[in-house]
Motif scaffolding. Sequence first.
Motif, PDB file in Angstrom:
ATOM      1  N   TYR A 187      45.015  46.444  68.132  1.00  0.00           N
ATOM      2  CA  TYR A 187      46.119  47.372  67.899  1.00  0.00           C
ATOM      3  C   TYR A 187      47.400  46.653  67.528  1.00  0.00           C
ATOM      4  O   TYR A 187      47.629  45.508  67.939  1.00  0.00           O
ATOM      5  CB  TYR A 187      46.393  48.197  69.174  1.00  0.00           C
ATOM      6  N   ARG A 188      48.239  47.335  66.775  1.00  0.00           N
ATOM      7  CA  ARG A 188      49.612  46.899  66.568  1.00  0.00           C
ATOM      8  C   ARG A 188      50.505  47.734  67.482  1.00  0.00           C
ATOM      9  O   ARG A 188      50.480  48.969  67.409  1.00  0.00           O
ATOM     10  CB  ARG A 188      50.051  47.080  65.123  1.00  0.00           C
ATOM     11  N   PHE A 189      51.274  47.072  68.336  1.00  0.00           N
ATOM     12  CA  PHE A 189      52.273  47.750  69.157  1.00  0.00           C
ATOM     13  C   PHE A 189      53.639  47.457  68.555  1.00  0.00           C
ATOM     14  O   PHE A 189      54.012  46.287  68.425  1.00  0.00           O
ATOM     15  CB  PHE A 189      52.202  47.273  70.612  1.00  0.00           C
ATOM     16  N   SER A 190      54.351  48.507  68.181  1.00  0.00           N
ATOM     17  CA  SER A 190      55.668  48.347  67.552  1.00  0.00           C
ATOM     18  C   SER A 190      56.755  48.825  68.504  1.00  0.00           C
ATOM     19  O   SER A 190      56.662  49.925  69.048  1.00  0.00           O
ATOM     20  CB  SER A 190      55.740  49.156  66.257  1.00  0.00           C
ATOM     21  N   PHE A 191      57.753  47.973  68.679  1.00  0.00           N
ATOM     22  CA  PHE A 191      58.881  48.295  69.554  1.00  0.00           C
ATOM     23  C   PHE A 191      60.138  48.409  68.706  1.00  0.00           C
ATOM     24  O   PHE A 191      60.423  47.513  67.917  1.00  0.00           O
ATOM     25  CB  PHE A 191      59.067  47.204  70.610  1.00  0.00           C
ATOM     26  N   ASP A 192      60.856  49.512  68.850  1.00  0.00           N
ATOM     27  CA  ASP A 192      62.104  49.688  68.122  1.00  0.00           C
ATOM     28  C   ASP A 192      63.266  49.745  69.094  1.00  0.00           C
ATOM     29  O   ASP A 192      63.331  50.625  69.952  1.00  0.00           O
ATOM     30  CB  ASP A 192      62.060  50.973  67.273  1.00  0.00           C
ATOM     31  N   GLY A 193      64.179  48.782  68.938  1.00  0.00           N
ATOM     32  CA  GLY A 193      65.400  48.753  69.739  1.00  0.00           C
ATOM     33  C   GLY A 193      66.590  48.797  68.809  1.00  0.00           C
ATOM     34  O   GLY A 193      66.648  49.627  67.914  1.00  0.00           O
ATOM     35  N   PRO A 197      35.430  49.667  80.907  1.00  0.00           N
ATOM     36  CA  PRO A 197      36.589  48.799  81.181  1.00  0.00           C
ATOM     37  C   PRO A 197      37.422  48.503  79.937  1.00  0.00           C
ATOM     38  O   PRO A 197      38.648  48.346  80.047  1.00  0.00           O
ATOM     39  CB  PRO A 197      35.961  47.518  81.755  1.00  0.00           C
ATOM     40  N   LEU A 198      36.780  48.477  78.764  1.00  0.00           N
ATOM     41  CA  LEU A 198      37.552  48.232  77.539  1.00  0.00           C
ATOM     42  C   LEU A 198      38.538  49.379  77.301  1.00  0.00           C
ATOM     43  O   LEU A 198      39.710  49.157  76.971  1.00  0.00           O
ATOM     44  CB  LEU A 198      36.614  48.080  76.337  1.00  0.00           C
ATOM     45  N   ALA A 199      38.061  50.604  77.506  1.00  0.00           N
ATOM     46  CA  ALA A 199      38.942  51.770  77.344  1.00  0.00           C
ATOM     47  C   ALA A 199      40.081  51.722  78.368  1.00  0.00           C
ATOM     48  O   ALA A 199      41.234  52.043  78.058  1.00  0.00           O
ATOM     49  CB  ALA A 199      38.146  53.065  77.491  1.00  0.00           C
ATOM     50  N   ALA A 200      39.758  51.274  79.588  1.00  0.00           N
ATOM     51  CA  ALA A 200      40.795  51.168  80.621  1.00  0.00           C
ATOM     52  C   ALA A 200      41.820  50.103  80.238  1.00  0.00           C
ATOM     53  O   ALA A 200      43.028  50.291  80.446  1.00  0.00           O
ATOM     54  CB  ALA A 200      40.158  50.836  81.969  1.00  0.00           C
ATOM     55  N   MET A 201      41.354  49.004  79.661  1.00  0.00           N
ATOM     56  CA  MET A 201      42.278  47.938  79.241  1.00  0.00           C
ATOM     57  C   MET A 201      43.258  48.468  78.193  1.00  0.00           C
ATOM     58  O   MET A 201      44.462  48.179  78.239  1.00  0.00           O
ATOM     59  CB  MET A 201      41.501  46.743  78.667  1.00  0.00           C
ATOM     60  N   LEU A 202      42.736  49.256  77.248  1.00  0.00           N
ATOM     61  CA  LEU A 202      43.611  49.807  76.206  1.00  0.00           C
ATOM     62  C   LEU A 202      44.627  50.775  76.813  1.00  0.00           C
ATOM     63  O   LEU A 202      45.822  50.735  76.498  1.00  0.00           O
ATOM     64  CB  LEU A 202      42.769  50.492  75.127  1.00  0.00           C
ATOM     65  N   SER A 223      61.975  52.335  71.784  1.00  0.00           N
ATOM     66  CA  SER A 223      60.847  53.240  71.631  1.00  0.00           C
ATOM     67  C   SER A 223      59.620  52.408  71.293  1.00  0.00           C
ATOM     68  O   SER A 223      59.729  51.261  70.876  1.00  0.00           O
ATOM     69  CB  SER A 223      61.121  54.272  70.544  1.00  0.00           C
ATOM     70  N   MET A 224      58.448  52.969  71.498  1.00  0.00           N
ATOM     71  CA  MET A 224      57.209  52.236  71.279  1.00  0.00           C
ATOM     72  C   MET A 224      56.209  53.133  70.556  1.00  0.00           C
ATOM     73  O   MET A 224      56.139  54.330  70.824  1.00  0.00           O
ATOM     74  CB  MET A 224      56.647  51.789  72.636  1.00  0.00           C
ATOM     75  N   SER A 225      55.477  52.562  69.627  1.00  0.00           N
ATOM     76  CA  SER A 225      54.369  53.278  69.013  1.00  0.00           C
ATOM     77  C   SER A 225      53.232  52.287  68.827  1.00  0.00           C
ATOM     78  O   SER A 225      53.448  51.083  68.797  1.00  0.00           O
ATOM     79  CB  SER A 225      54.784  53.870  67.666  1.00  0.00           C
ATOM     80  N   ASP A 226      52.008  52.788  68.746  1.00  0.00           N
ATOM     81  CA  ASP A 226      50.886  51.879  68.500  1.00  0.00           C
ATOM     82  C   ASP A 226      49.989  52.445  67.412  1.00  0.00           C
ATOM     83  O   ASP A 226      49.955  53.652  67.182  1.00  0.00           O
ATOM     84  CB  ASP A 226      50.085  51.627  69.790  1.00  0.00           C
ATOM     85  N   SER A 227      49.335  51.554  66.714  1.00  0.00           N
ATOM     86  CA  SER A 227      48.397  51.994  65.686  1.00  0.00           C
ATOM     87  C   SER A 227      47.164  51.106  65.715  1.00  0.00           C
ATOM     88  O   SER A 227      47.250  49.888  65.919  1.00  0.00           O
ATOM     89  CB  SER A 227      49.057  51.947  64.301  1.00  0.00           C
ATOM     90  N   GLU A 228      46.011  51.729  65.538  1.00  0.00           N
ATOM     91  CA  GLU A 228      44.741  50.998  65.574  1.00  0.00           C
ATOM     92  C   GLU A 228      44.600  50.164  64.317  1.00  0.00           C
ATOM     93  O   GLU A 228      44.798  50.658  63.206  1.00  0.00           O
ATOM     94  CB  GLU A 228      43.595  52.024  65.674  1.00  0.00           C
ATOM     95  N   LEU A 229      44.241  48.897  64.486  1.00  0.00           N
ATOM     96  CA  LEU A 229      43.978  48.046  63.327  1.00  0.00           C
ATOM     97  C   LEU A 229      42.477  47.962  63.062  1.00  0.00           C
ATOM     98  O   LEU A 229      42.028  47.945  61.924  1.00  0.00           O
ATOM     99  CB  LEU A 229      44.518  46.637  63.568  1.00  0.00           C
ATOM    100  N   TRP A 230      41.709  47.901  64.133  1.00  0.00           N
ATOM    101  CA  TRP A 230      40.270  47.738  63.994  1.00  0.00           C
ATOM    102  C   TRP A 230      39.638  47.926  65.359  1.00  0.00           C
ATOM    103  O   TRP A 230      40.255  47.614  66.372  1.00  0.00           O
ATOM    104  CB  TRP A 230      39.958  46.319  63.474  1.00  0.00           C
ATOM    105  N   ARG A 231      38.460  48.498  65.400  1.00  0.00           N
ATOM    106  CA  ARG A 231      37.779  48.631  66.679  1.00  0.00           C
ATOM    107  C   ARG A 231      36.276  48.638  66.461  1.00  0.00           C
ATOM    108  O   ARG A 231      35.777  49.013  65.401  1.00  0.00           O
ATOM    109  CB  ARG A 231      38.222  49.898  67.413  1.00  0.00           C
ATOM    110  N   ILE A 232      35.565  48.190  67.463  1.00  0.00           N
ATOM    111  CA  ILE A 232      34.105  48.264  67.429  1.00  0.00           C
ATOM    112  C   ILE A 232      33.638  48.444  68.866  1.00  0.00           C
ATOM    113  O   ILE A 232      34.237  47.915  69.807  1.00  0.00           O
ATOM    114  CB  ILE A 232      33.501  46.993  66.770  1.00  0.00           C
TER     115      ILE A 232
END
Lengths: 405, 405
Positions: free
Chosen positions: B213-219, B289-294, B311-320
């Motif tokens: 994931y990409r976690f984006s923080f805007d300040g 546990p992977l879902a819990a980690m996310l 503020s914070m937003s996240d976007s999926e980059l890739w998952r398997i």
Amino acid sequence: MTIDARRVIADLRELDRLTGGPDGARRVCWTKEWLRARELLRERLEDVGGVAVAQDEAGNLWATLPGDRDGTVAVGSHLDSVPNGGWLDGALGVMAALEVLRAAAADSHRHTAALVDFADEEGARFGRSLFGSSAVAGTLDTRAIEGLRDAEGGALGEVLAEHGVDLERTTAATARRESLIAYLELHIEQGPVLEGEGLPVAAVSGTFGVERYRFSFDGQASHAGTTPMDMRRDAGLAAAGTALAVEQIARRHEGVGTCGRVDLEPGIPTAVAGRADLLVDLRHAQGEPLAAMLAETRAEAARAAAGRGCSMSDSELWRIEPISFDGRLVTAALEAACTGRALPSGALHDAAEMARHLPAAMMFTSSTRGISHAKEEDTPEPDLERAIDAFGRLALRVLRGEVLG
Amino acid sequence: MTIDARRVIADLRELDRLTGGPDGARRVCWTKEWLRARELLRERLEDVGGVAVAQDEAGNLWATLPGDRDGTVAVGSHLDSVPNGGWLDGALGVMAALEVLRAAAADSHRHTAALVDFADEEGARFGRSLFGSSAVAGTLDTRAIEGLRDAEGGALGEVLAEHGVDLERTTAATARRESLIAYLELHIEQGPVLEGEGLPVAAVSGTFGVERYRFSFDGQASHAGTTPMDMRRDAGLAAAGTALAVEQIARRHEGVGTCGRVDLEPGIPTAVAGRADLLVDLRHAQGEPLAAMLAETRAEAARAAAGRGCSMSDSELWRIEPISFDGRLVTAALEAACTGRALPSGALHDAAEMARHLPAAMMFTSSTRGISHAKEEDTPEPDLERAIDAFGRLALRVLRGEVLG
């Protein structure tokens, strides 16, 4: 004749119309737009009458209005801006100085008044800020900067030559300070403090000292999927821990500490960082707490590194001692401001270079939301008026010899 | 005729001589060096006798040795490497598969044996890894990758065409899996676990699931000198806090979590970061546990952001999803390894794509200091011999129909 703050604001608006726009100020030093700004200034200076205008060996513009007392009081700032900059940063101080000359022209029994527009305060094109004022102060090392190039590969020496400046001879600009007895500068705060306190104007007590360092952490780059957590040597996390420690250190000492850049290697999402370079900028108005902040940052960085099996090294990028402005001028600035507030400047200014050799002081007006170096940069007009008026009164008192005796 | 591990090591040394060197392996897919590696493989396959060699629609090389039982057992890996890669990553599995074909040629009453050298497992030139195996598995979305270009601007479609691959037709490679009844792969661990436990070889139980994931923080970007600590909205510190939280989350769930890249804006030492993009890679062998980690990473990122006025937003980059290998094959691999050790793979492999459709399994040999994707990549020769021998025994048992019945 007294200070007409509305005329200064009108000059600033005209400057913005000519060299600004919807994307912000375009007055990057050593460009056409910067020359256009100076052209406007020269036109306005002609209207004052009796002013001699000259460019010194470092590209600084001096406009001198002779007085009948010995010594010259310089007032000024810089017309150059960062790309997409604000309309007030630097320009406010130059246009306020223009108004001081206008008022001084009607005044007798005073020192010589000199407006100075310092060249390349921002260092936006070649990366060397405080260019013109450090040439006058004698702290410009031409050997160290002769290799600088702009983003298009243009050589500093060639670009300066196009503007009538011989890099080899810039140090001759130090002669300019021989006749100076004081330097005064009005600037926007570029921070949120005055707005937060509801104050339109304040005296500036001095400039922060700065310790700017690169902290490098060396761990082991490894695969993000195959390296168990307890077998990692993650340099990126050592840097993250240090950045959080810098924040606490700065708070504890009531200074400021910033980690505005970090570079991870290999810098991909699938690899633990084997190396991290963290740039740390520490500032404080006093030398002793500043030294303590640096020592504590080193200790915390070493601790963060050791805790993750990394090594740490640091290297100085840039440093400057805290500078206190002249006590008599600061007191007079406080009196002129009528807000009872003096604050240190966290940003550097041409006044810091001038203060090395002569009594200097600054006044700040408020910055809306503390924003600067951006097109959103602004100050409420009533604050601008109060500040220009107060600065004018201070400058006229110094010109009359009422402050430094 | 049985497995001759020393011959496999000699083949690997010859491959390294032809396509490696002091700066590491140069077998980037869709390049001359990669073709040179395949040329060596084709020469060696010719010597086996009775082997039909063909390239499928996705550029995978298949070498088929017919048996007298129904169904085909595929053994393989990939010859392509990252730039300056190691001599064993991928190549070990292909050369071990070659040895399996040699041994199978002398064996009767067995399934058809197929060596497969998957194309572009690494994705080093165009950024799409598992290219060939995902084409066979039917998970390659050609629409999503047709616009890819390499660092020199070369278009994926044109480069593939030069290698006899029509991007439009790659999905036809799925036909290859129709006859397959099993897939087996030997690989280096690319991590430090087996070396740490003193084990030369182990069975692989499956591959980690990944949430990237990409976690984006805007300040608020602001001046490092003029913005007091308590008036900052520092997005970089929010990212730093999140990176440290990811580490704790991964430890708690016994998975892995990595923040290998962070980008700050404006990204200069004199400005508080107004924006930070943090890339987070979370992996675990089990889905829950992977879902819990996310979920916990999201909560900690939101907390770090809120604590600093960002503020914070996240976007999926890739998952398997996590993939478990076939129980019967894993048990047989454990028996062949004789070390009693099965571990999940934190790295992805072609076997993960094959396991979507047919019984698949892998074996790992140790990686010296856990290093891979680097010229220092290595495995002690006694470990290589043990692993090649064990893998050969597993493959021959599966070929004889002793494992899957």
